[in-house]
Design a protein around this motif. Structure first.
Motif, mmCIF file in Angstrom:
data_model
loop_
_atom_site.group_PDB
_atom_site.id
_atom_site.type_symbol
_atom_site.label_atom_id
_atom_site.label_comp_id
_atom_site.label_asym_id
_atom_site.label_seq_id
_atom_site.Cartn_x
_atom_site.Cartn_y
_atom_site.Cartn_z
ATOM 1 N N VAL A 127 0.823 -1.210 0.000
ATOM 2 C CA VAL A 127 0.000 0.000 0.000
ATOM 3 C C VAL A 127 0.860 1.264 0.000
ATOM 4 O O VAL A 127 1.990 1.272 0.491
ATOM 5 C CB VAL A 127 -0.966 0.043 1.197
ATOM 6 N N HIS A 128 0.282 2.319 -0.565
ATOM 7 C CA HIS A 128 0.882 3.659 -0.556
ATOM 8 C C HIS A 128 0.092 4.518 0.411
ATOM 9 O O HIS A 128 -1.134 4.408 0.494
ATOM 10 C CB HIS A 128 0.843 4.271 -1.959
ATOM 11 N N LEU A 129 0.801 5.396 1.115
ATOM 12 C CA LEU A 129 0.197 6.314 2.061
ATOM 13 C C LEU A 129 0.645 7.717 1.656
ATOM 14 O O LEU A 129 1.846 8.028 1.736
ATOM 15 C CB LEU A 129 0.662 6.010 3.485
ATOM 16 N N VAL A 130 -0.282 8.541 1.223
ATOM 17 C CA VAL A 130 0.056 9.879 0.735
ATOM 18 C C VAL A 130 -0.702 10.893 1.572
ATOM 19 O O VAL A 130 -1.937 10.893 1.615
ATOM 20 C CB VAL A 130 -0.308 10.041 -0.757
ATOM 21 N N GLY A 131 0.046 11.774 2.240
ATOM 22 C CA GLY A 131 -0.593 12.798 3.061
ATOM 23 C C GLY A 131 0.418 13.685 3.747
ATOM 24 O O GLY A 131 1.566 13.290 3.965
ATOM 25 N N GLY A 132 -0.006 14.913 4.055
ATOM 26 C CA GLY A 132 0.870 15.842 4.777
ATOM 27 C C GLY A 132 2.158 16.147 4.038
ATOM 28 O O GLY A 132 3.188 16.382 4.664
ATOM 29 N N GLY A 133 2.120 16.119 2.710
ATOM 30 C CA GLY A 133 3.323 16.367 1.920
ATOM 31 C C GLY A 133 4.265 15.177 1.843
ATOM 32 O O GLY A 133 5.396 15.299 1.375
ATOM 33 N N ASN A 134 3.819 14.027 2.286
ATOM 34 C CA ASN A 134 4.633 12.813 2.302
ATOM 35 C C ASN A 134 4.014 11.748 1.405
ATOM 36 O O ASN A 134 2.816 11.751 1.147
ATOM 37 C CB ASN A 134 4.734 12.245 3.723
ATOM 38 N N HIS A 135 4.869 10.836 0.954
ATOM 39 C CA HIS A 135 4.416 9.678 0.181
ATOM 40 C C HIS A 135 5.253 8.487 0.632
ATOM 41 O O HIS A 135 6.461 8.445 0.405
ATOM 42 C CB HIS A 135 4.593 9.923 -1.316
ATOM 43 N N TYR A 136 4.575 7.525 1.289
ATOM 44 C CA TYR A 136 5.241 6.333 1.782
ATOM 45 C C TYR A 136 4.680 5.105 1.081
ATOM 46 O O TYR A 136 3.529 5.090 0.645
ATOM 47 C CB TYR A 136 5.039 6.170 3.292
ATOM 48 N N HIS A 137 5.508 4.072 1.007
ATOM 49 C CA HIS A 137 5.095 2.797 0.424
ATOM 50 C C HIS A 137 5.419 1.717 1.444
ATOM 51 O O HIS A 137 6.577 1.538 1.832
ATOM 52 C CB HIS A 137 5.847 2.553 -0.885
ATOM 53 N N PHE A 138 4.376 0.997 1.891
ATOM 54 C CA PHE A 138 4.562 -0.085 2.855
ATOM 55 C C PHE A 138 4.335 -1.427 2.177
ATOM 56 O O PHE A 138 3.313 -1.646 1.532
ATOM 57 C CB PHE A 138 3.593 0.046 4.035
ATOM 58 N N VAL A 139 5.301 -2.325 2.339
ATOM 59 C CA VAL A 139 5.200 -3.696 1.848
ATOM 60 C C VAL A 139 5.535 -4.595 3.025
ATOM 61 O O VAL A 139 6.623 -4.488 3.600
ATOM 62 C CB VAL A 139 6.182 -3.959 0.683
ATOM 63 N N GLY A 140 4.590 -5.442 3.392
ATOM 64 C CA GLY A 140 4.844 -6.339 4.504
ATOM 65 C C GLY A 140 3.586 -6.910 5.095
ATOM 66 O O GLY A 140 2.541 -6.949 4.448
ATOM 67 N N LYS A 141 3.705 -7.318 6.344
ATOM 68 C CA LYS A 141 2.631 -8.028 7.025
ATOM 69 C C LYS A 141 2.384 -7.395 8.386
ATOM 70 O O LYS A 141 3.312 -6.907 9.029
ATOM 71 C CB LYS A 141 3.043 -9.488 7.191
ATOM 72 N N MET A 142 1.129 -7.402 8.800
ATOM 73 C CA MET A 142 0.755 -6.970 10.147
ATOM 74 C C MET A 142 -0.133 -8.048 10.743
ATOM 75 O O MET A 142 -0.981 -8.607 10.053
ATOM 76 C CB MET A 142 -0.011 -5.647 10.104
ATOM 77 N N SER A 143 0.064 -8.338 12.015
ATOM 78 C CA SER A 143 -0.777 -9.337 12.671
ATOM 79 C C SER A 143 -1.136 -8.851 14.070
ATOM 80 O O SER A 143 -0.280 -8.377 14.814
ATOM 81 C CB SER A 143 -0.081 -10.692 12.730
ATOM 82 N N THR A 144 -2.412 -8.961 14.394
ATOM 83 C CA THR A 144 -2.904 -8.561 15.708
ATOM 84 C C THR A 144 -2.814 -9.757 16.641
ATOM 85 O O THR A 144 -3.284 -10.846 16.314
ATOM 86 C CB THR A 144 -4.352 -8.052 15.612
ATOM 87 N N GLN A 145 -2.195 -9.549 17.779
ATOM 88 C CA GLN A 145 -2.009 -10.611 18.763
ATOM 89 C C GLN A 145 -3.224 -10.710 19.673
ATOM 90 O O GLN A 145 -4.074 -9.813 19.690
ATOM 91 C CB GLN A 145 -0.743 -10.350 19.587
ATOM 92 N N GLY A 146 -3.287 -11.757 20.456
ATOM 93 C CA GLY A 146 -4.393 -11.979 21.382
ATOM 94 C C GLY A 146 -4.545 -10.883 22.420
ATOM 95 O O GLY A 146 -5.635 -10.607 22.904
ATOM 96 N N ASN A 147 -3.439 -10.221 22.776
ATOM 97 C CA ASN A 147 -3.499 -9.158 23.775
ATOM 98 C C ASN A 147 -3.883 -7.806 23.170
ATOM 99 O O ASN A 147 -3.908 -6.794 23.862
ATOM 100 C CB ASN A 147 -2.164 -9.048 24.516
ATOM 101 N N GLY A 148 -4.155 -7.779 21.856
ATOM 102 C CA GLY A 148 -4.578 -6.540 21.203
ATOM 103 C C GLY A 148 -3.452 -5.758 20.545
ATOM 104 O O GLY A 148 -3.713 -4.817 19.802
ATOM 105 N N SER A 149 -2.196 -6.130 20.790
ATOM 106 C CA SER A 149 -1.088 -5.424 20.150
ATOM 107 C C SER A 149 -0.922 -5.912 18.707
ATOM 108 O O SER A 149 -1.312 -7.032 18.376
ATOM 109 C CB SER A 149 0.217 -5.636 20.925
ATOM 110 N N THR A 150 -0.372 -5.069 17.865
ATOM 111 C CA THR A 150 -0.176 -5.414 16.460
ATOM 112 C C THR A 150 1.311 -5.458 16.144
ATOM 113 O O THR A 150 2.029 -4.501 16.410
ATOM 114 C CB THR A 150 -0.878 -4.389 15.540
ATOM 115 N N ASP A 151 1.747 -6.579 15.589
ATOM 116 C CA ASP A 151 3.127 -6.726 15.139
ATOM 117 C C ASP A 151 3.205 -6.314 13.679
ATOM 118 O O ASP A 151 2.356 -6.711 12.876
ATOM 119 C CB ASP A 151 3.604 -8.169 15.286
ATOM 120 N N ILE A 152 4.217 -5.522 13.343
ATOM 121 C CA ILE A 152 4.418 -5.090 11.964
ATOM 122 C C ILE A 152 5.749 -5.635 11.484
ATOM 123 O O ILE A 152 6.783 -5.406 12.106
ATOM 124 C CB ILE A 152 4.399 -3.546 11.855
#
Length: 135
Positions: free
Chosen positions: A75-100
């Motif tokens: 995904v691309h994230l464009v905002g605030g004069g910035n343009h980022y590209h994220f490639v990867g995985k995110m997973s939500t753990q049982g305790n509610g935290s998210t690993d990136i």
């Protein structure tokens, strides 16, 4: 005679059961039993600071016995004069935290940046949106 016939039948059934192989979820079979889907993202959200971000790209998900699983972001994230590209995985753990686990690139300055602070919060917000809208 009946006892011998019964014993022979029991042994035959036991022999058939012992020679039966039970299928296991090997990679090839597991892939066939899951439904894969590529979800296109193209929307705008506001981060915790009120900055509007245009989010666009793809998320690969699979739907199996355990429910929906997010496999990969591109995904691309464009905002605030910035343009980022994220490639990867995110997973939500049982305790509610998210690993990136991925790479965040600053497209304008052509460099990799650390995923922390507000950017981590924004990515988690995107992940939560994908889960909420595709469950």
């Amino acid at each position: 005679m009946k006892k011998i016939l019964l014993l022979t039948t029991v042994l035959s059934v036991a022999s058939l059961y012992a020679n039966t192989t039970i299928p296991t979820p090997e990679k090839e079979n597991y892939a066939a039993s899951n439904a894969y889907k590529k979800i296109q993202l193209d929307y705008t959200i506001k981060d915790v600071n009120g900055t509007s971000w245009h989010i666009y790209g793809w998320v690969d998900v699979s739907i199996g016995l355990g429910g929906i699983s997010i496999n990969h972001y591109d995904v691309h994230l464009v905002g605030g004069g910035n343009h980022y590209h994220f490639v990867g995985k995110m997973s939500t753990q049982g305790n509610g935290s998210t690993d990136i686990d991925g790479l965040l690139e600053d497209v304008i300055n052509k460099k990799t940046i650390d995923i922390d602070g507000d950017m981590k919060t924004l990515l988690i917000q995107i992940n939560d949106d994908v889960i909420k809208n595709n469950s």
